[in-house]
Design an enzyme around this catalytic site. Structure first.
Site, PDB file in Angstrom:
ATOM      1  N   LYS A  58       0.811  -1.225   0.000  1.00 40.81           N
ATOM      2  CA  LYS A  58       0.000   0.000   0.000  1.00 40.81           C
ATOM      3  C   LYS A  58       0.845   1.276   0.000  1.00 40.81           C
ATOM      4  O   LYS A  58       0.348   2.360   0.316  1.00 40.81           O
ATOM      5  CB  LYS A  58      -0.997   0.048   1.192  1.00 40.81           C
ATOM      6  CG  LYS A  58      -1.913  -1.141   1.348  1.00 40.81           C
ATOM      7  CD  LYS A  58      -2.488  -1.691   0.106  1.00 40.81           C
ATOM      8  CE  LYS A  58      -3.530  -0.859  -0.558  1.00 40.81           C
ATOM      9  NZ  LYS A  58      -4.013  -1.529  -1.823  1.00 40.81           N
ATOM     10  N   GLY A  59       2.112   1.131  -0.385  1.00 39.47           N
ATOM     11  CA  GLY A  59       2.985   2.308  -0.410  1.00 39.47           C
ATOM     12  C   GLY A  59       2.843   3.136  -1.686  1.00 39.47           C
ATOM     13  O   GLY A  59       3.184   4.315  -1.722  1.00 39.47           O
ATOM     14  N   GLY A  60       2.381   2.473  -2.753  1.00 38.30           N
ATOM     15  CA  GLY A  60       2.330   3.121  -4.071  1.00 38.30           C
ATOM     16  C   GLY A  60       3.176   2.347  -5.067  1.00 38.30           C
ATOM     17  O   GLY A  60       3.653   2.885  -6.068  1.00 38.30           O
ATOM     18  N   THR A  61       3.377   1.058  -4.776  1.00 38.20           N
ATOM     19  CA  THR A  61       4.270   0.221  -5.583  1.00 38.20           C
ATOM     20  C   THR A  61       3.746   0.028  -7.015  1.00 38.20           C
ATOM     21  O   THR A  61       4.519  -0.002  -7.967  1.00 38.20           O
ATOM     22  CB  THR A  61       4.463  -1.155  -4.918  1.00 38.20           C
ATOM     23  OG1 THR A  61       3.177  -1.744  -4.688  1.00 38.20           O
ATOM     24  CG2 THR A  61       5.173  -1.028  -3.578  1.00 38.20           C
ATOM     25  N   SER A 121      -4.965   2.353   4.799  1.00 37.54           N
ATOM     26  CA  SER A 121      -5.109   1.868   3.420  1.00 37.54           C
ATOM     27  C   SER A 121      -5.196   0.337   3.393  1.00 37.54           C
ATOM     28  O   SER A 121      -6.027  -0.248   2.691  1.00 37.54           O
ATOM     29  CB  SER A 121      -3.911   2.351   2.601  1.00 37.54           C
ATOM     30  OG  SER A 121      -3.913   1.761   1.335  1.00 37.54           O
ATOM     31  N   GLY A 168      -6.404   4.014  -4.705  1.00 39.47           N
ATOM     32  CA  GLY A 168      -7.017   5.313  -4.436  1.00 39.47           C
ATOM     33  C   GLY A 168      -8.434   5.175  -3.901  1.00 39.47           C
ATOM     34  O   GLY A 168      -9.283   6.003  -4.192  1.00 39.47           O
ATOM     35  N   HIS A 224     -10.858   6.209   2.139  1.00 45.02           N
ATOM     36  CA  HIS A 224     -10.588   5.592   3.454  1.00 45.02           C
ATOM     37  C   HIS A 224     -11.712   5.923   4.426  1.00 45.02           C
ATOM     38  O   HIS A 224     -12.273   7.015   4.358  1.00 45.02           O
ATOM     39  CB  HIS A 224      -9.266   6.122   4.028  1.00 45.02           C
ATOM     40  CG  HIS A 224      -8.066   5.708   3.241  1.00 45.02           C
ATOM     41  ND1 HIS A 224      -6.790   6.120   3.556  1.00 45.02           N
ATOM     42  CD2 HIS A 224      -7.930   4.917   2.149  1.00 45.02           C
ATOM     43  CE1 HIS A 224      -5.928   5.605   2.698  1.00 45.02           C
ATOM     44  NE2 HIS A 224      -6.597   4.872   1.836  1.00 45.02           N
TER      45      HIS A 224
END
Ligand SMILES: Nc1ncnc2c1ncn2[C@@H]1O[C@H](COP(=O)(O)OS(=O)(=O)O)[C@@H](OP(=O)(O)O)[C@H]1O
EC number: 2.8.2.-
Length: 393
Positions: free
Chosen positions: A149-152, A238, A356, A359
């Site tokens: 969930k880091g943006g990988t 996230s 995206g 949340h």
């Protein structure tokens, strides 16, 4: 009265010879024109309603030779390999980080699937690819090892725009789940590369897998490692949101966060919390890899300044700085930066709806307690990496 014979039948003795020759000539001319038309179609000049948009190679239909000729050499070679490999598509990816992490456009089925358009492309690419080296499968020289969930996915999709990067779309999970299958199995998952191109994959769970550092080092000590990190509190939410989307009946975030809420005791055994202890997870990696072989990407800056983070990543990978501001636009509806032209399709591309997500609102007091909890770990992480990610500011 005798019935008249069908067109092209043997001339009756009464028919003059010159007329019969003329009819045969007409027939031959017709078939010649038909063949020319078919050739014309094969050259992709008569795709109804799907002509490329000016300046966007491959838009609408995959690029043909004419469009390819306008691309830089690296992009041409990459495109040819992709076209070739599309023929063999159909093998599902081995897994992902829990989401139905969308396949990148390069691996996804082309619009129209196995329809007429794709066979035309295959015929062309087959001919053209024969003239060029097709490349070979290599073990990855660079891996995005985390964090979940880091943006990988965003980072990998952005990197794939680079003509010298080739990456497997799905997460292989080799160093955590499938190590017993061996390196040959792993290599076989990779796309083909030509000389000078880098093979990459991303599996975010590697960062928190105890055995992964030693295993990756055993494959190659030179492997470059990229970690996309994000504020551990937002990351935990996230992570929870992802689980909630699949199992709506799970307890609230607040109740899962604490072992004892009134005592303010955080439950560090909950994976959503555990993964955010970056300093702790980094230690074993540094026993196997020098710090200079690892790059820490800010998940926040990947959203606010994707080109800036991509410049650092390209430098780290020894790549020419090709991905710049020009490649991105901010999509208001999505609320994230998206690609103006995705790799493989040339169309504007945002990540799918599993990236995206909205949340849930979390109680202020719980957020404060979590920030207090993570602060010392974050500080240690900033020291270890030499970069302040600004989560505690
Ligand atoms: N450009 C762009 N588009 C969409 N989403 C973006 C982008 N850049 C970063 N992000 C953030 O990526 C988060 C998902 O991270 P990962 O791709 O690492 O998730 S996963 O571990 O592979 O499931 C995802 O987390 P959530 O917002 O919680 O869904 C996004 O915030």
């Amino acid at each position: 009265m005798a019935p008249s014979g069908p067109a092209g039948a043997q001339p009756s003795p009464a028919e003059p010879l010159s007329r019969s020759i003329f009819r045969k000539f007409l027939l031959m001319l017709c078939s010649l024109l038909t063949s020319l038309y078919v050739f014309y179609c094969l050259a992709e000049r008569c795709q109804p309603g799907s002509g490329p948009v000016a300046g966007v190679p491959g838009r609408g239909v995959p690029a043909g030779p004419r469009e390819l000729a306008a691309w830089p050499a690296g992009a041409q070679r990459k495109r040819l390999l992709q076209l070739r490999q599309r023929r063999r598509r159909g093998r599902p990816g081995p897994g992902d980080s829990g989401d139905q992490d969308e396949q990148s456009p390069g691996l996804a089925a082309a619009p129209g699937g196995s329809g007429a358009g794709s066979s035309v492309v295959e015929a062309q690419s087959g001919t053209l690819a024969l003239l060029l080296d097709e490349g070979s499968k290599q073990l990855p020289q660079a891996i995005i090892i985390g964090v979940k969930k880091g943006g990988t996915r965003a980072l990998l999709e952005f990197l794939r725009v680079h003509p010298d990067v080739r990456a497997v779309g799905a997460e292989p999970h080799f160093f955590d789940r499938s190590y017993h299958k061996g390196l040959a199995w792993y290599r076989d998952l990779m796309p083909k590369t030509l000389e000078g191109q880098i093979t990459m994959e991303k599996t975010p769970s590697y960062f928190v897998t105890r055995e992964a550092p030693a295993r990756i080092s055993a494959m190659s000590k030179d492997t470059k490692l990229i970690v996309v990190v994000r504020d551990p509190v937002t990351r935990a939410i996230s992570d929870y949101t992802q689980t909630l989307s699949k199992r709506p009946d799970i307890p609230s975030f607040e109740s899962l966060t604490f072992r004892n809420r009134s005592a303010g005791l955080i439950d560090t055994s909950w994976s959503a919390i555990q993964i955010g202890l970056y300093a702790k997870h980094l230690e074993p990696w540094l026993r196997h890899f020098p710090l200079g072989q690892m790059l820490f990407v800010s998940g926040e800056r990947l959203v606010s300044d994707p080109a800036g983070e991509l410049r650092r990543v390209q430098d780290f990978l020894g790549l020419k700085r090709i991905i710049t501001d020009k490649h991105f636009y901010f999509n208001q509806t999505k609320g994230f930066p998206c690609l103006k032209k995705a790799e493989g399709s040339g169309k504007p591309h945002c990540l799918g709806k599993t990236k995206g997500r909205a949340h849930p609102a979390i109680a202020r007091e719980v957020l404060r307690q979590l920030r207090d909890f993570y602060r010392p770990f974050n500080r240690k992480f900033y020291q270890m990496t030499g970069r302040d990610f600004g989560w505690d500011g």
